[in-house]
Each structure stands twice: as C-alpha cells, then as structure tokens.
Enzyme design. Sequence first.
Site, PDB file in Angstrom:
ATOM      1  CG  ASN A   9     102.474 -55.863 -60.627  1.00  0.00           C
ATOM      2  OD1 ASN A   9     103.707 -55.763 -60.163  1.00  0.00           O
ATOM      3  ND2 ASN A   9     102.139 -56.787 -61.164  1.00  0.00           N
ATOM      4  CD1 TRP A  10     103.508 -49.661 -58.451  1.00  0.00           C
ATOM      5  CD2 TRP A  10     105.744 -48.885 -57.624  1.00  0.00           C
ATOM      6  NE1 TRP A  10     103.247 -48.746 -57.423  1.00  0.00           N
ATOM      7  CE2 TRP A  10     104.586 -48.353 -56.739  1.00  0.00           C
ATOM      8  CE3 TRP A  10     106.709 -48.913 -57.198  1.00  0.00           C
ATOM      9  CZ2 TRP A  10     104.776 -47.316 -55.788  1.00  0.00           C
ATOM     10  CZ3 TRP A  10     107.066 -47.888 -56.322  1.00  0.00           C
ATOM     11  CH2 TRP A  10     105.984 -47.052 -55.666  1.00  0.00           C
ATOM     12  CE  LYS A  11     101.473 -55.409 -64.593  1.00  0.00           C
ATOM     13  NZ  LYS A  11     100.693 -55.640 -65.771  1.00  0.00           N
ATOM     14  CG  HIS A  95     101.323 -60.707 -62.648  1.00  0.00           C
ATOM     15  ND1 HIS A  95     101.422 -60.542 -64.222  1.00  0.00           N
ATOM     16  CD2 HIS A  95     100.651 -59.945 -62.415  1.00  0.00           C
ATOM     17  CE1 HIS A  95     100.737 -59.427 -64.793  1.00  0.00           C
ATOM     18  NE2 HIS A  95     100.089 -59.087 -63.714  1.00  0.00           N
ATOM     19  CD  GLU A  97     102.555 -58.546 -66.823  1.00  0.00           C
ATOM     20  OE1 GLU A  97     103.532 -58.256 -65.792  1.00  0.00           O
ATOM     21  OE2 GLU A  97     101.728 -57.857 -67.246  1.00  0.00           O
ATOM     22  CD  GLU A 167      96.341 -59.255 -62.253  1.00  0.00           C
ATOM     23  OE1 GLU A 167      96.288 -57.891 -62.094  1.00  0.00           O
ATOM     24  OE2 GLU A 167      97.604 -59.662 -62.561  1.00  0.00           O
ATOM     25  N   GLY A 173      96.526 -54.305 -69.049  1.00  0.00           N
ATOM     26  CA  GLY A 173      97.468 -53.332 -70.053  1.00  0.00           C
ATOM     27  C   GLY A 173      96.790 -53.028 -71.353  1.00  0.00           C
ATOM     28  CB  SER A 213      92.052 -52.195 -67.981  1.00  0.00           C
ATOM     29  OG  SER A 213      93.278 -52.517 -68.867  1.00  0.00           O
ATOM     30  N   GLY A 234      97.848 -52.250 -62.217  1.00  0.00           N
ATOM     31  CA  GLY A 234      98.969 -51.951 -63.038  1.00  0.00           C
ATOM     32  C   GLY A 234      99.426 -50.617 -63.214  1.00  0.00           C
ATOM     33  N   GLY A 235      99.130 -50.351 -64.481  1.00  0.00           N
ATOM     34  CA  GLY A 235      99.274 -48.953 -64.926  1.00  0.00           C
ATOM     35  C   GLY A 235      98.994 -47.653 -64.239  1.00  0.00           C
TER      36      GLY A 235
END
Length: 250
Positions: A9-11, A95, A97, A167, A173, A213, A234-235
């Site tokens: 997920n590149w957000k 998600h 967010e 999640e 993150g 993470s 993510g990251g």
Amino acid sequence: MRKNIVAGNWKMNCDLPTSQKLIWELKKALKPDYNCELMIAPSFPCIYPAFNSTLDTPIEVVAQNCSEQEKGAFTGEVSIDMLQSVGVKTVIIGHSERRDIYKEDDALLAAKTVAAINKGMRVIFCCGEHLEIRKAGDHFSTVGNQIEKALFNLTPAQMEQVVIAYEPVWAIGTGETASPAQAQEMHAHIRTMLKDHFGDMTAHHTSILYGGSVKPANAAELFANPDVDGGLVGGASLDAQSFLAIADAF
Ligand code: 13P
C-alpha cells in the site's frame, strides 16, 4: 480460494516518476516465482501507467479506495467503473486512515464493499483496533464489529471476492509490530467469526492478511502462523528490495 498475498500500500507517497521507478526496480529484482500473489497500490494518477508497466509481470495493480456511488456529481471521487476501465480488479476498502482521517464509517464501508463486489471487484477489507481499545481488552469485539457491520450482509458467494486485512492501528507506521501470537490470535478469531456466520467453506477460503510494520525481518515469523495468509505492507513496500524480501518470506 485461499491465497497467500503480499500487497504494498503505497498510500500518498509516490508521484508518477517515483512510482514508475519503483516498478522498474521491482521488475528488475523479481524472481521467477513467489509463493504468494503480489500486489501494489499506487495513487490514482499512477494506476494506469503502473498497470501498463506491469502487464508482463505477476504484479497486480490495485486501488487504495473507491467511491460507493455509481457515477455523477461527486467531485473528487473515483468510481469502480473508472478503476475497472484502467485495469483494476481489486480495491482496498476501510483502511484505518480512511476511517480515522476521512471519517469513513461502517455504513459507508459496507456500501463501498457491496458496490465493488457487485461490479465483480475483489475487495481487501481492512479492520483493526486503536491502542486504547487493545489496552482495555476490547480488541476482539471492536474488530468483530467492524467485520460484522461491513461484511455480514454479504452472501457466502460474495465473500469469495473478499480478502480481510487485520491492521492494528497502533502498529501502522510505528515500527511496533503485533507479535506473531497476537496476529495469529486475532486472525483465528476472525476466521471463527466467518465460520459461525458463513460456514466452513468461507472460513477456509478467505485470505486474512496482517498489516502494521511488516518488514523483511519479521515477515517470516508472522506468515508462519496458520491463519496469517500474507501482509498488507506500507513503508517497507516503498523499497523494491524490502518488498520482495517480504514476499520471499513465504
Ligand atoms: P506500515 O507497514 O508502514 O506500518 O503500514 C501498514 C499499512 O497501513 C498498510 O496498509
């Protein structure tokens, strides 16, 4: 059918040059075979170039969000038809967010989910609790509620198009990952809920991903759990080597 999946997920991180460079790096480092499906979720403007650039690879390009509306005066929204017209077959819905920052509630997420499924899309439905909820010991009921409200109106046939991503918000993150035991415990809880509501087949066939993470260093121990069928990353998905190292953990 239950599949292992590693999805990046590149957000809101990659513009077009960055997105295309990352795809180029992924293609350069791809091994001929992985024991999982590979997905990347670029931002909307980068989806079509990403789709074209990955046609000759096993990487599926998926969307980070969609509208629940069919079409019309919904400024700033992206419809499911639009996504399908640029090759998208899978969309991430719910998600944390989207829930927290953009106040997407259970009713909206249920509407998005059913709209996407009715158009033949696969949905990666996200759920997860905040830290206070976990500290209070209410994580099972909170996640249970999120799933019940968005997914329990679906039929077992519709559920075949759903992948669940657990999640925990406190692990997103933050560098703090749920322990393999914490992930397994929640995934088993989710699978039991699916079994009780939809039956054995749905419970057995639904992929349940862990997100929060996930890194090359912890992926193998997370994926070794019987109810963890992959990761929503993510990251670490913003670096080709680390994303593929995670996919290699299966
Ligand atoms: P991180 O891997 O950066 O914690 O993000 C997880 C996530 O939100 C994926 O959807």
